[in-house]
Design a protein around this motif. Structure first.
Motif, PDB file in Angstrom:
ATOM      1  N   LYS A 289     -25.310 -69.015 -68.922  1.00  0.00           N
ATOM      2  CA  LYS A 289     -24.486 -69.791 -68.411  1.00  0.00           C
ATOM      3  C   LYS A 289     -22.959 -69.810 -69.267  1.00  0.00           C
ATOM      4  CE  LYS A 289     -27.411 -73.001 -66.002  1.00  0.00           C
ATOM      5  NZ  LYS A 289     -27.861 -74.475 -66.181  1.00  0.00           N
ATOM      6  N   LEU A 290     -22.015 -70.514 -68.420  1.00  0.00           N
ATOM      7  CA  LEU A 290     -20.846 -70.556 -69.324  1.00  0.00           C
ATOM      8  C   LEU A 290     -21.022 -71.107 -70.479  1.00  0.00           C
ATOM      9  CD1 LEU A 290     -17.621 -69.977 -68.902  1.00  0.00           C
ATOM     10  CD2 LEU A 290     -17.414 -72.343 -68.051  1.00  0.00           C
ATOM     11  N   GLY A 291     -20.712 -70.506 -71.446  1.00  0.00           N
ATOM     12  CA  GLY A 291     -20.888 -71.288 -73.109  1.00  0.00           C
ATOM     13  C   GLY A 291     -22.198 -70.987 -73.879  1.00  0.00           C
ATOM     14  N   GLY A 292     -22.966 -70.245 -72.813  1.00  0.00           N
ATOM     15  CA  GLY A 292     -24.400 -70.043 -73.347  1.00  0.00           C
ATOM     16  C   GLY A 292     -24.294 -68.880 -74.499  1.00  0.00           C
ATOM     17  N   SER A 293     -25.306 -68.517 -75.228  1.00  0.00           N
ATOM     18  CA  SER A 293     -25.147 -67.275 -76.081  1.00  0.00           C
ATOM     19  C   SER A 293     -24.911 -65.876 -75.722  1.00  0.00           C
ATOM     20  CB  SER A 293     -26.499 -67.377 -76.745  1.00  0.00           C
ATOM     21  OG  SER A 293     -27.516 -66.905 -75.971  1.00  0.00           O
ATOM     22  N   THR A 294     -25.274 -65.615 -74.361  1.00  0.00           N
ATOM     23  CA  THR A 294     -25.032 -64.491 -73.771  1.00  0.00           C
ATOM     24  C   THR A 294     -23.662 -64.538 -73.355  1.00  0.00           C
ATOM     25  OG1 THR A 294     -27.205 -63.895 -73.019  1.00  0.00           O
ATOM     26  CG2 THR A 294     -25.536 -62.881 -71.728  1.00  0.00           C
ATOM     27  N   ASP A 295     -23.309 -65.433 -72.926  1.00  0.00           N
ATOM     28  CA  ASP A 295     -21.527 -65.599 -72.484  1.00  0.00           C
ATOM     29  C   ASP A 295     -20.871 -65.494 -73.687  1.00  0.00           C
ATOM     30  OD1 ASP A 295     -19.711 -66.173 -70.380  1.00  0.00           O
ATOM     31  OD2 ASP A 295     -19.445 -67.954 -71.483  1.00  0.00           O
ATOM     32  N   ASN A 296     -21.266 -66.041 -74.652  1.00  0.00           N
ATOM     33  CA  ASN A 296     -20.453 -66.011 -76.038  1.00  0.00           C
ATOM     34  C   ASN A 296     -20.337 -64.670 -76.502  1.00  0.00           C
ATOM     35  OD1 ASN A 296     -19.896 -68.787 -75.722  1.00  0.00           O
ATOM     36  ND2 ASN A 296     -21.184 -69.624 -77.109  1.00  0.00           N
ATOM     37  N   ASN A 297     -21.671 -64.056 -76.526  1.00  0.00           N
ATOM     38  CA  ASN A 297     -21.672 -62.733 -77.109  1.00  0.00           C
ATOM     39  C   ASN A 297     -20.918 -61.584 -76.177  1.00  0.00           C
ATOM     40  OD1 ASN A 297     -23.704 -61.922 -79.564  1.00  0.00           O
ATOM     41  ND2 ASN A 297     -24.410 -63.592 -78.618  1.00  0.00           N
ATOM     42  N   LEU A 298     -20.781 -61.753 -74.895  1.00  0.00           N
ATOM     43  CA  LEU A 298     -20.050 -60.928 -74.208  1.00  0.00           C
ATOM     44  C   LEU A 298     -18.541 -61.115 -74.322  1.00  0.00           C
ATOM     45  CD1 LEU A 298     -20.740 -58.657 -72.150  1.00  0.00           C
ATOM     46  CD2 LEU A 298     -20.526 -60.368 -70.326  1.00  0.00           C
ATOM     47  N   ASN A 299     -18.235 -62.440 -74.692  1.00  0.00           N
ATOM     48  CA  ASN A 299     -16.912 -62.633 -74.806  1.00  0.00           C
ATOM     49  C   ASN A 299     -16.320 -62.119 -76.032  1.00  0.00           C
ATOM     50  OD1 ASN A 299     -16.388 -63.924 -72.095  1.00  0.00           O
ATOM     51  ND2 ASN A 299     -16.895 -65.705 -73.021  1.00  0.00           N
ATOM     52  N   ALA A 300     -17.202 -62.289 -77.054  1.00  0.00           N
ATOM     53  CA  ALA A 300     -16.818 -61.706 -78.371  1.00  0.00           C
ATOM     54  C   ALA A 300     -16.789 -59.926 -78.344  1.00  0.00           C
ATOM     55  CB  ALA A 300     -17.930 -62.089 -79.381  1.00  0.00           C
ATOM     56  N   PHE A 301     -17.595 -59.483 -77.452  1.00  0.00           N
ATOM     57  CA  PHE A 301     -17.700 -58.106 -77.520  1.00  0.00           C
ATOM     58  C   PHE A 301     -16.476 -57.403 -76.814  1.00  0.00           C
ATOM     59  CE2 PHE A 301     -18.667 -54.500 -74.794  1.00  0.00           C
ATOM     60  CZ  PHE A 301     -18.681 -53.437 -75.648  1.00  0.00           C
ATOM     61  N   VAL A 302     -16.096 -58.236 -75.754  1.00  0.00           N
ATOM     62  CA  VAL A 302     -14.710 -57.920 -74.978  1.00  0.00           C
ATOM     63  C   VAL A 302     -13.445 -57.905 -76.096  1.00  0.00           C
ATOM     64  CG1 VAL A 302     -13.223 -58.392 -73.311  1.00  0.00           C
ATOM     65  CG2 VAL A 302     -15.647 -58.224 -72.814  1.00  0.00           C
ATOM     66  N   ARG A 303     -13.516 -59.267 -76.796  1.00  0.00           N
ATOM     67  CA  ARG A 303     -12.237 -59.431 -77.667  1.00  0.00           C
ATOM     68  C   ARG A 303     -12.513 -58.300 -78.693  1.00  0.00           C
ATOM     69  NH1 ARG A 303     -14.070 -63.975 -79.571  1.00  0.00           N
ATOM     70  NH2 ARG A 303     -15.026 -62.999 -81.261  1.00  0.00           N
ATOM     71  N   ASP A 304     -13.562 -58.191 -79.496  1.00  0.00           N
ATOM     72  CA  ASP A 304     -13.716 -57.370 -80.590  1.00  0.00           C
ATOM     73  C   ASP A 304     -13.624 -55.880 -80.331  1.00  0.00           C
ATOM     74  OD1 ASP A 304     -14.221 -59.888 -81.914  1.00  0.00           O
ATOM     75  OD2 ASP A 304     -16.509 -59.426 -82.186  1.00  0.00           O
ATOM     76  N   VAL A 305     -14.028 -55.369 -79.432  1.00  0.00           N
ATOM     77  CA  VAL A 305     -14.348 -53.924 -79.276  1.00  0.00           C
ATOM     78  C   VAL A 305     -13.498 -53.364 -78.053  1.00  0.00           C
ATOM     79  CG1 VAL A 305     -15.857 -52.195 -78.577  1.00  0.00           C
ATOM     80  CG2 VAL A 305     -16.686 -54.099 -79.897  1.00  0.00           C
ATOM     81  N   VAL A 306     -13.703 -54.140 -76.798  1.00  0.00           N
ATOM     82  CA  VAL A 306     -12.994 -53.687 -75.647  1.00  0.00           C
ATOM     83  C   VAL A 306     -11.398 -53.737 -75.697  1.00  0.00           C
ATOM     84  CG1 VAL A 306     -12.556 -53.676 -73.111  1.00  0.00           C
ATOM     85  CG2 VAL A 306     -15.005 -54.050 -73.945  1.00  0.00           C
ATOM     86  N   GLN A 307     -11.032 -55.004 -76.258  1.00  0.00           N
ATOM     87  CA  GLN A 307      -9.609 -55.167 -76.266  1.00  0.00           C
ATOM     88  C   GLN A 307      -9.014 -54.887 -77.777  1.00  0.00           C
ATOM     89  OE1 GLN A 307      -9.297 -59.488 -75.625  1.00  0.00           O
ATOM     90  NE2 GLN A 307      -9.549 -59.347 -73.453  1.00  0.00           N
ATOM     91  N   GLY A 308     -10.039 -54.404 -78.747  1.00  0.00           N
ATOM     92  CA  GLY A 308      -9.757 -53.589 -79.942  1.00  0.00           C
ATOM     93  C   GLY A 308      -9.175 -54.670 -80.877  1.00  0.00           C
ATOM     94  N   GLN A 309      -9.569 -55.958 -81.130  1.00  0.00           N
ATOM     95  CA  GLN A 309      -9.039 -57.056 -81.717  1.00  0.00           C
ATOM     96  C   GLN A 309      -9.521 -56.678 -83.158  1.00  0.00           C
ATOM     97  OE1 GLN A 309      -8.270 -60.943 -80.178  1.00  0.00           O
ATOM     98  NE2 GLN A 309      -7.841 -60.206 -78.348  1.00  0.00           N
TER      99      GLN A 309
END
Length: 455
Positions: free
Chosen positions: A430-450
């Protein structure tokens, strides 16, 4: 400007499906396009992707043995995956027309880190099995030092306890991945090769959710020099939000009508996966055991379906394929006789359905142990390792009845724990759950290259 992820699975359904499901989640985020690369054979088998215009499917030539024959020489198939796929994939990258933000590739495509390094593209390793199975392979040297290598899985040592792998609950030697041995030797050398370069990836994605094995993931995070993200379950739960179209009520497609006609929580779903099959003797014993149990069942099998249908009588329906997650979520289904593939295990957890374990191959023995002993959401049907061991119809009937007894203490306790784990799983996505948070962190860190990653 948008972000472009190139995704490439190992060429097997149990690896393709979770990466494709992950791709659906990625393109649900803002401004991400996924190019999903398959062999020509698998592109034809998968067919077009629906409802996701930001996923495009491309192919490389069929440089590995056909899906129809790979089990006959699995070592030869692995050799081709490890040596023949890099060159055509590398050529494909030159033809994409879009800059690549990162590559997400199966752990068992170890050459991908070389491609990424050569092109200065971040590479993410996708692990499609249990996190604890990752630890078993990552700490292989510890197993070897204690004389517990899976390749040395001698019968007299199978009950010995392994309690020294960091972050992993204790297990028996018999719970290690059962090695595949073929004409070219064991799969062990391929596993060692894949894990020898695992930390050259810029990140590792797991198809599990954090709460399922938190101690394993915490320990890996502390010990690995690369970030890890638990972004599972990588199963098609997004498709459940789409109103189902009614299947044509004829032939194999009538299975939903059949399920609709059964009493609530009365059906055992039976599927032993799509890769390996059991012996004909075992299939007959399973057929007779299911019939003797007097339990209703839906059985998915591609082999000898007509003769098995004749044997199973009125209580069972046998079809060659079904939409597994939707079946497991059906109100009439109350149990799952499974080969314990990781995707099937995750789908059963998502649906809150207890399992009867019948492992056949590699990690499935370990998954069976997790299901029965660690999580308490199943019973073991197959107790011993090896295809040569045939389970008799009486044992099958008795164990099926135990699992499907809704009124007994054992059955109630299994369903209670399965329901609790289901709720934990569904909170994670769900929104704000561990999977949602991990996926957002992955997108930010790796996909967007931050995050800056050093190769």
């Amino acid at each position: 400007m948008g972000y472009h992820v190139v995704a490439m699975p190992y060429p097997g359904r149990g690896h393709i499906n979770p990466l494709l499901n992950l791709s659906y989640l990625l393109v649900s985020k803002d401004d991400i396009t996924v190019t999903f690369v398959l062999t020509e054979e698998w592109l034809a088998l998968i067919g077009p992707v629906s409802g996701a215009p930001n996923i495009r499917l491309l192919s490389i030539p069929n440089v590995v043995p056909s899906e129809r024959t790979r089990s006959a020489d699995f070592i030869g198939f692995l050799n081709a995956v490890f040596t023949k796929m890099e060159a055509p994939f590398d050529r494909l990258l030159d033809q994409l027309g879009l800059p690549v933000s990162c590559i997400v590739a199966d752990t068992f495509l170890p050459w991908m880190t070389t491609v990424g390094s050569r092109r200065n593209i971040p590479v993410v390793s996708l692990w499609t099995m249990a996190p604890s199975m990752f630890s078993v392979h990552y700490y292989f040297d510890l197993l070897a030092a204690h004389g517990h290598s899976p390749d040395d899985n001698l019968p007299e040592r199978r009950e010995e306890i392994i309690d020294y792998l960091p972050g992993v609950s204790s297990m028996r030697v018999a719970d290690l991945p059962y090695p595949t041995v073929g004409r070219g030797g064991s799969t062990r050398k391929h596993v060692i090769e894949a894990f020898s370069v695992i930390t050259k990836a810029q990140a590792i994605l797991f198809t599990s959710f954090y709460e399922l094995q938190p101690h394993v993931l915490n320990t890996l995070r502390a010990n690995l020099p690369v970030p890890i993200y638990a972004a599972g379950p990588s199963i098609p739960f997004l498709s459940l939000k789409v109103p189902p179209s009614k299947p044509i009520a004829s032939g194999a497609a009538a299975y939903f009508d059949w399920l609709d006609s059964q009493p609530e929580a009365s059906v055992l779903y039976v599927s032993l996966g799509s890769f390996l099959s059991t012996s004909m003797e075992q299939m007959q014993e399973l057929s007779m055991g299911l019939k003797a149990s007097s339990v209703r069942y839906l059985w998915i099998t591609r082999s000898e379906a007509s003769s098995l249908q004749e044997a199973c009588g009125e209580m069972g329906l046998i079809v060659p394929w079904c939409d597994q997650l939707k079946v497991l979520c059906h109100s009439s289904v109350a149990g799952f006789l499974t080969h314990c593939g990781w995707n099937s295990t995750m789908e059963s957890i998502y649906a809150g359905v207890p399992m009867l374990t019948f492992p056949l191959f590699v990690d499935q023995y370990h998954n069976s142990k997790l299901i029965v002993e660690d999580w308490g959401i199943g019973l073991k049907l197959k107790q011993r390792v090896g295809e040569e061991y045939v389970i008799g119809r009486e044992e099958i009937a008795e164990t099926v009845k135990r699992l499907m007894d809704l009124n007994g203490n054992e059955g109630r306790e299994l369903r209670k724990r399965a329901k609790e784990l289901q709720e934990t799983c569904q909170r994670a996505i769900k929104l704000g759950g561990s999977t949602d948070n991990n996926l957002n962190a992955f997108v930010r860190d790796v996909v967007q290259g931050q995050c800056n990653f050093a190769n």
